[in-house]
Design a protein around this motif. Structure first.
Motif, PDB file in Angstrom:
ATOM      1  N   SER A 173       0.856  -1.186   0.000  1.00 40.09           N
ATOM      2  CA  SER A 173       0.000   0.000   0.000  1.00 40.09           C
ATOM      3  C   SER A 173       0.890   1.233   0.000  1.00 40.09           C
ATOM      4  CB  SER A 173      -0.913   0.009   1.235  1.00 40.09           C
ATOM      5  OG  SER A 173      -1.801  -1.091   1.188  1.00 40.09           O
ATOM      6  N   ASP A 174       0.735   2.068  -1.013  1.00 38.69           N
ATOM      7  CA  ASP A 174       1.695   3.112  -1.369  1.00 38.69           C
ATOM      8  C   ASP A 174       2.338   3.846  -0.202  1.00 38.69           C
ATOM      9  OD1 ASP A 174       1.357   2.562  -4.042  1.00 38.69           O
ATOM     10  OD2 ASP A 174      -0.162   4.098  -4.350  1.00 38.69           O
ATOM     11  N   GLU A 175       1.527   4.423   0.706  1.00 37.03           N
ATOM     12  CA  GLU A 175       2.092   5.283   1.748  1.00 37.03           C
ATOM     13  C   GLU A 175       2.813   4.490   2.837  1.00 37.03           C
ATOM     14  OE1 GLU A 175      -2.203   6.706   1.656  1.00 37.03           O
ATOM     15  OE2 GLU A 175      -1.136   5.231   0.431  1.00 37.03           O
ATOM     16  N   GLU A 180      12.394  -0.331  -0.405  1.00 37.27           N
ATOM     17  CA  GLU A 180      12.700  -1.535  -1.186  1.00 37.27           C
ATOM     18  C   GLU A 180      11.440  -2.211  -1.714  1.00 37.27           C
ATOM     19  OE1 GLU A 180      12.757  -2.805   3.194  1.00 37.27           O
ATOM     20  OE2 GLU A 180      13.422  -1.078   1.990  1.00 37.27           O
ATOM     21  N   GLN A 181      10.274  -1.929  -1.152  1.00 42.63           N
ATOM     22  CA  GLN A 181       9.033  -2.443  -1.730  1.00 42.63           C
ATOM     23  C   GLN A 181       8.633  -1.642  -2.967  1.00 42.63           C
ATOM     24  OE1 GLN A 181       6.977  -2.824   2.428  1.00 42.63           O
ATOM     25  NE2 GLN A 181       5.618  -3.789   0.969  1.00 42.63           N
ATOM     26  N   CYS A 182       8.986  -0.367  -2.967  1.00 42.13           N
ATOM     27  CA  CYS A 182       8.684   0.478  -4.127  1.00 42.13           C
ATOM     28  C   CYS A 182       9.579   0.121  -5.311  1.00 42.13           C
ATOM     29  CB  CYS A 182       8.873   1.956  -3.773  1.00 42.13           C
ATOM     30  SG  CYS A 182       7.891   2.535  -2.376  1.00 42.13           S
ATOM     31  N   GLU A 183      10.838  -0.096  -5.029  1.00 47.31           N
ATOM     32  CA  GLU A 183      11.808  -0.390  -6.088  1.00 47.31           C
ATOM     33  C   GLU A 183      12.679  -1.571  -5.667  1.00 47.31           C
ATOM     34  OE1 GLU A 183      13.950   3.251  -6.757  1.00 47.31           O
ATOM     35  OE2 GLU A 183      12.334   4.116  -7.983  1.00 47.31           O
ATOM     36  N   ARG A 211       0.163  10.830   8.477  1.00 50.65           N
ATOM     37  CA  ARG A 211       1.216   9.953   7.988  1.00 50.65           C
ATOM     38  C   ARG A 211       2.550  10.696   7.902  1.00 50.65           C
ATOM     39  NH1 ARG A 211      -3.382   9.137   5.146  1.00 50.65           N
ATOM     40  NH2 ARG A 211      -4.237   7.018   5.019  1.00 50.65           N
ATOM     41  N   PRO A 212       3.662   9.971   7.930  1.00 49.42           N
ATOM     42  CA  PRO A 212       4.969  10.635   7.855  1.00 49.42           C
ATOM     43  C   PRO A 212       5.314  11.180   6.475  1.00 49.42           C
ATOM     44  CG  PRO A 212       5.249   8.263   7.954  1.00 49.42           C
ATOM     45  CD  PRO A 212       3.789   8.530   8.196  1.00 49.42           C
ATOM     46  N   PHE A 213       4.638  10.669   5.438  1.00 45.76           N
ATOM     47  CA  PHE A 213       4.912  11.108   4.074  1.00 45.76           C
ATOM     48  C   PHE A 213       3.600  11.471   3.383  1.00 45.76           C
ATOM     49  CE2 PHE A 213       8.175   8.043   5.275  1.00 45.76           C
ATOM     50  CZ  PHE A 213       9.335   8.769   5.034  1.00 45.76           C
ATOM     51  N   ASP A 214       3.653  12.446   2.493  1.00 44.67           N
ATOM     52  CA  ASP A 214       2.467  12.855   1.746  1.00 44.67           C
ATOM     53  C   ASP A 214       2.080  11.779   0.742  1.00 44.67           C
ATOM     54  OD1 ASP A 214       2.416  15.297   3.081  1.00 44.67           O
ATOM     55  OD2 ASP A 214       3.723  16.254   1.584  1.00 44.67           O
ATOM     56  N   PRO A 217       3.704  13.471  -4.224  1.00 42.46           N
ATOM     57  CA  PRO A 217       3.726  12.527  -5.348  1.00 42.46           C
ATOM     58  C   PRO A 217       3.832  11.084  -4.863  1.00 42.46           C
ATOM     59  CG  PRO A 217       5.887  13.486  -5.063  1.00 42.46           C
ATOM     60  CD  PRO A 217       4.987  14.194  -4.089  1.00 42.46           C
ATOM     61  N   LEU A 218       3.585  10.171  -5.772  1.00 39.30           N
ATOM     62  CA  LEU A 218       3.649   8.761  -5.441  1.00 39.30           C
ATOM     63  C   LEU A 218       5.018   8.411  -4.863  1.00 39.30           C
ATOM     64  CD1 LEU A 218       2.300   5.913  -5.660  1.00 39.30           C
ATOM     65  CD2 LEU A 218       3.378   5.732  -7.926  1.00 39.30           C
ATOM     66  N   TRP A 219       4.992   7.619  -3.799  1.00 38.90           N
ATOM     67  CA  TRP A 219       6.197   7.140  -3.128  1.00 38.90           C
ATOM     68  C   TRP A 219       7.121   8.283  -2.719  1.00 38.90           C
ATOM     69  CZ3 TRP A 219       7.198   2.970  -7.405  1.00 38.90           C
ATOM     70  CH2 TRP A 219       6.201   1.981  -7.321  1.00 38.90           C
TER      71      TRP A 219
END
Length: 281
Positions: A173-175, A180-183, A211-214, A217-219
């Protein structure tokens, strides 16, 4: 107890009476239901009709096999499964409590007497999973039911550690996804440390209310630093969360190390009192 919304008002399967839709994802519909064999409320994950093919049924069988061999107080229990049914499904424990995401959305961040046990209970579940050679890969606030103890649900993308290390595509799940799961490959191998990252994001949201990240943009976690935690979050808790969010998987603590750091913090909380009487002897 029959629902007119499920399968045209029909039973999900013999003895499974749908009550209320709980939503679901791309692969499954999720229903609150009554199991006439157990004579109790349950949750049923039903393969969506448009995903009812060999791959979809294999996914049902995979999750059923995983849950049938995993037994821990912090994991949802499997009661039965039928891969060959007209509507392939899993019958799961009905856990009494809201999800962490709905709780935070409605009431805001958790207080320490809620936050610390949550962290300890999730770390316990992950320690067990990893000891069994399984990575969850989708630890997030909406997959935590705030029961007693908190339960980690939805093992639909969980897999053995060896298979996770061989992944060459993004998963999760993106956020909540570790870098390493993203890439996979470019950022390291997917594995148990990926769950620890997601644990950090989950505890961050529980402690901060965001959340800690917006989301855009994606990832964003691939190039942005996490937002600062509010000052009211105890410094030792903020340090644990920060360590879980280390970019390098090798620098993240093990779940048992997270638990060992949380235990004295939990023990130091003031004793609960009711009507002037201490609840701690």
């Amino acid at each position: 107890m029959r629902s007119t919304d499920a399968a045209g008002g029909e039973l999900i399967a013999p003895g499974l009476v749908p009550i209320t839709s709980l939503g679901g994802g791309e692969l499954f519909e999720v229903w609150s239901a009554f199991d006439e064999r157990l004579y109790a409320p349950v949750v049923v994950k039903v393969l969506r009709p448009e995903r009812d093919d060999a791959a979809g049924r294999a996914a049902v069988e995979h999750e059923a096999d995983l849950l049938s061999r995993l037994h821990h107080p912090g994991l949802v229990r499997l009661f039965s499964a039928d891969v060959d049914a007209h509507r392939p499904h899993l019958v799961l424990e009905n856990i009494d409590g809201p999800t962490l995401s709905s709780l935070v959305s409605r009431f805001g961040p958790l207080e320490p007497h809620q936050l610390l046990p949550l962290g300890l209970e999730l770390a316990s579940a992950l320690h067990y999973l990893h000891g069994e050679g399984v990575v969850h890969l989708d630890v997030k606030a909406s997959n935590v039911v705030m029961g007693a103890p908190a339960r980690l649900i939805d093992l639909s993308i969980a897999m053995d550690v060896k298979r996770a290390a061989e992944l060459d595509h993004a998963i999760g799940s993106d956020e909540y996804m570790a870098p390493e799961q993203c890439e996979p490959g470019a950022r390291g191998s997917v594995g148990p440390a990926s769950d620890v990252w997601a644990l950090g994001v989950t505890l961050f949201r529980a402690a901060a209310g965001f959340r800690p990240f917006d989301r855009e943009p994606l990832w964003a976690q691939l190039h942005d630093e996490p937002h600062p935690l509010p000052e009211r979050v105890p410094a030792p808790m903020a340090e644990i969360i920060g360590d879980c969010l280390a970019v390098d998987p090798e620098r993240r603590p093990l779940p048992v190390e997270v638990a060992e750091r949380l235990e004295p913090m939990l023990g130091a909380l003031p004793a609960a009192r009711l009507a002037g009487f201490s609840l701690r002897r």
